[in-house]
Design an enzyme around this catalytic site. Sequence first.
Site, mmCIF file in Angstrom:
data_model
loop_
_atom_site.group_PDB
_atom_site.id
_atom_site.type_symbol
_atom_site.label_atom_id
_atom_site.label_comp_id
_atom_site.label_asym_id
_atom_site.label_seq_id
_atom_site.Cartn_x
_atom_site.Cartn_y
_atom_site.Cartn_z
ATOM 1 C CG ASN A 11 -1.655 1.265 1.597
ATOM 2 O OD1 ASN A 11 -1.850 2.127 0.369
ATOM 3 N ND2 ASN A 11 -2.330 1.472 2.581
ATOM 4 C CE LYS A 13 -0.123 3.101 4.951
ATOM 5 N NZ LYS A 13 0.221 3.195 6.218
ATOM 6 C CG HIS A 98 -5.463 1.985 5.585
ATOM 7 N ND1 HIS A 98 -5.277 2.786 6.393
ATOM 8 C CD2 HIS A 98 -4.609 0.966 5.382
ATOM 9 C CE1 HIS A 98 -3.752 2.542 6.748
ATOM 10 N NE2 HIS A 98 -3.485 1.549 6.172
ATOM 11 C CD GLU A 100 -2.623 5.342 7.040
ATOM 12 O OE1 GLU A 100 -2.693 5.198 5.636
ATOM 13 O OE2 GLU A 100 -1.458 4.777 7.508
ATOM 14 C CD GLU A 168 -2.995 -2.420 7.309
ATOM 15 O OE1 GLU A 168 -1.903 -2.582 6.904
ATOM 16 O OE2 GLU A 168 -3.534 -1.372 7.236
ATOM 17 N N GLY A 174 3.522 2.181 10.631
ATOM 18 C CA GLY A 174 4.511 3.260 10.688
ATOM 19 C C GLY A 174 5.151 3.616 11.990
ATOM 20 C CB SER A 214 5.963 -1.898 11.751
ATOM 21 O OG SER A 214 5.419 -0.574 12.045
HETATM 22 P P1 13P Z 1 3.295 0.314 7.548
HETATM 23 O O1 13P Z 1 3.808 -0.765 6.865
HETATM 24 O O2 13P Z 1 4.163 1.891 6.977
HETATM 25 O O3 13P Z 1 3.455 0.376 8.938
HETATM 26 O O4 13P Z 1 1.843 0.575 7.094
HETATM 27 C C1 13P Z 1 1.096 -0.445 7.259
HETATM 28 C C2 13P Z 1 -0.398 -0.096 6.654
HETATM 29 O O5 13P Z 1 -0.957 0.794 6.989
HETATM 30 C C3 13P Z 1 -0.421 -0.735 5.348
HETATM 31 O O6 13P Z 1 -1.720 -0.507 4.792
#
Ligand code: 13P
Length: 257
Positions: A11, A13, A98, A100, A168, A174, A214
């Site tokens: 992803n 983002k 997601h 976010e 997640e 992150g 992560s």
């Molecule tokens: P990270 O791998 O950067 O922690 O992000 C995970 C994520 O949100 C994937 O959708």
Amino acid sequence: MTAIRPLVAGNWKMNGLGSTLGELADLRARMKAAPVPDADVMVCPPATLLTRAAEVLDGSDIALGAQDCHPLVSGAHTGGISAEMLADAGATAVIVGHSERRIDHGETDALVNAKALAAYRAGLTAIICVGETEAQHQDGKTLDVLRGQLQGSVPEEARAADTVIAYEPVWAIGSGLTPTPADVAEVHGFIRSVVSQLLGEGESSAMRILYGGSVKPTNASELLFVPDVNGALVGGASLKASDFYGILSVYCDPPAT
Ligand code: 13P
């Protein structure tokens, strides 16, 4: 239970310009060299890159996914992108719900459910994300939160063939923090049991449940061979082909060096 073929999805983002597509070409080249990972591979760039990414990936084993869709087909929804538009641009899957988007855009379980239905309508696989916040984790509410998100976000129509669940934990995204393998096993087993209650044993036993948060080349082998983990949804480490391939290589036999 029959073996489930893992899926590793990247992803991107809100990252990536035309100049970043070289990473996809690099990934494609790495995927062609032996040993080949015994897993399905997908990259989900921002919508602006889908068409060009589809050209770079044409004829490869790397699938193309999108990061979000509008629940409706078309209409007066400025800035919205429908699942049909994503399919038209070359995507075969879309991430919905997601954290976010749930947090930044106030997306509810009902909206995520509608987006998953939009994905099916357009012939896309829905990657439905769930996960608890740090406060919910600290309060010991993880399983209750996940049950509620799954009940609200996974449509009755969901099938293992067109649905992937991604767990997640928000606090792991992150942050460099990850749950212990034992915690991941407990949560993934719980998710499968809830999916079984919702959709039946046949669907739940075949459905892919990804871990995300992560995931790096350095911890992938610890996290991805946990029971009920069928791959990963990778953020930051999917942006560089070398890192992403480093994660994929845990599925190579013999391991890629
Ligand atoms: P990270 O791998 O950067 O922690 O992000 C995970 C994520 O949100 C994937 O959708």
